[in-house]
Design an enzyme around this catalytic site. Structure first.
Site: not given
Ligand code: PAF
Length: 295
Positions: A46, A49, A52, A76, A162, A191
């Site tokens: 989420g 920007h 994404h 994470q 990305g 980007v």
């Molecule tokens: O890059 C991210 O936004 C996160 O690490 C991902 C790949 C969505 C995993 O939670």
């Protein structure tokens, strides 16, 4: 909401559908799959920007339907990291995805992603162990676990990530090969703002002064690539130039600087193959990362 594609799954859907349960996700995907439509997937946390949205565009150009997940994955984040203050704004994310032409938003609560009894951790040895893996213990296990779970749930034909999270991309490519997920993983160019700053959800935390200074991170990496282009091949010389450039920005506290093999993510002594030059700096409490690839 009426789904305009409900009668004919092959017709391009005009509206973004939102689901938050695995059951609804799979019901939504079933009709597309049975019509032979190719599914693109962009996993996110989420705070979307333009970076994404460009991933959504890439997925769109390669597939018939695009699914985006929004899930701030607790696995994470380390105990002292910014899980609680990670920006969350589902309404504005939804509006952006609608504009970008995504078809389905999956934004599950935590117990849907990790139901009671969930006991699996995915560890990708080697590629996840140096660099960010050393500095953020457990981070890539969290990423690999959530991505493996999402791949299993969505079963996309194409997934787009990305390049800014360069080591993450290498970890996901390795896990996809090792576990045999039938998905084409695409790593899309970073980007940037007009002044070179890589787009990131964390840029929102920068003060106006920090924001002005932040592009020095990218400029330092470019200085490293320039000396390579001028003929320098020794990693320590290239890293020295980048370190000097980063040290000359008083707002930066250098956290990490690496020159690694693009596939294995192991440090190189000499640039005689494709490499990634990556740096992380703190500006106040905000940690910015960036990288470029060459060689
Ligand atoms: O890059 C991210 O936004 C996160 O690490 C991902 C790949 C969505 C995993 O939670």
């Amino acid at each position: 909401m009426v789904d305009p594609s409900a009668g004919d799954p092959a017709a391009k859907s005009a509206a973004l559908r939102s689901v938050s349960t695995v059951r609804d996700l799979q019901a939504a995907l079933a009709a597309w799959r049975s019509s032979g439509l190719r599914i693109g997937f962009v996993p996110t946390m989420g705070a979307l920007h333009a970076g994404h949205l460009s991933l959504v565009g890439k997925a769109r150009s390669r597939t018939d339907r695009v699914v985006v997940s929004i899930f701030v994955n607790p696995k994470q984040f380390g105990p002292s990291e910014d899980f609680d203050r990670y920006p969350r704004d589902l309404a504005s994310d939804r509006a952006r995805l609608e504009e970008a032409g995504a078809d389905l938003l999956f934004s599950p609560p935590e117990d849907e992603m990790y139901p009671p009894g969930f006991a699996t951790t995915v560890h990708v040895a080697g590629v996840s162990e140096g660099m960010e893996g050393t500095r953020r213990p457990g981070h890539f296990d969290g990423v690999a676990t959530v991505v493996a779970r999402l791949f299993g749930l969505v079963r996309p034909d194409v997934a787009v990530f990305g390049a800014k999270d360069g080591q993450q991309a290498a970890v996901i490519q390795r896990l996809t090969r090792d576990l045999g997920f039938p998905v084409d993983v695409i790593v899309a160019e970073t980007v940037r703002e007009a002044d070179g700053l890589a787009l990131s959800s964390r840029n929102a935390f920068l003060t106006p002064d920090e924001r002005l200074r932040a592009p020095s991170l990218f400029r330092a990496l470019l200085a490293g690539r320039l000396v390579y282009e001028l003929g320098e091949r020794q990693a320590r010389m290239i890293l020295g130039v980048v370190r000097t450039a980063l040290d000359s920005e008083p707002a930066f506290r250098l956290d990490a600087l690496d020159l690694v093999d693009l596939e294995s993510m192991k440090p190189v002594e000499k640039v005689d193959r494709p490499v990634m030059l990556a740096a992380a700096v703190f500006m106040g409490k905000t940690r910015l990362i960036d990288n470029i690839r060459f060689g």
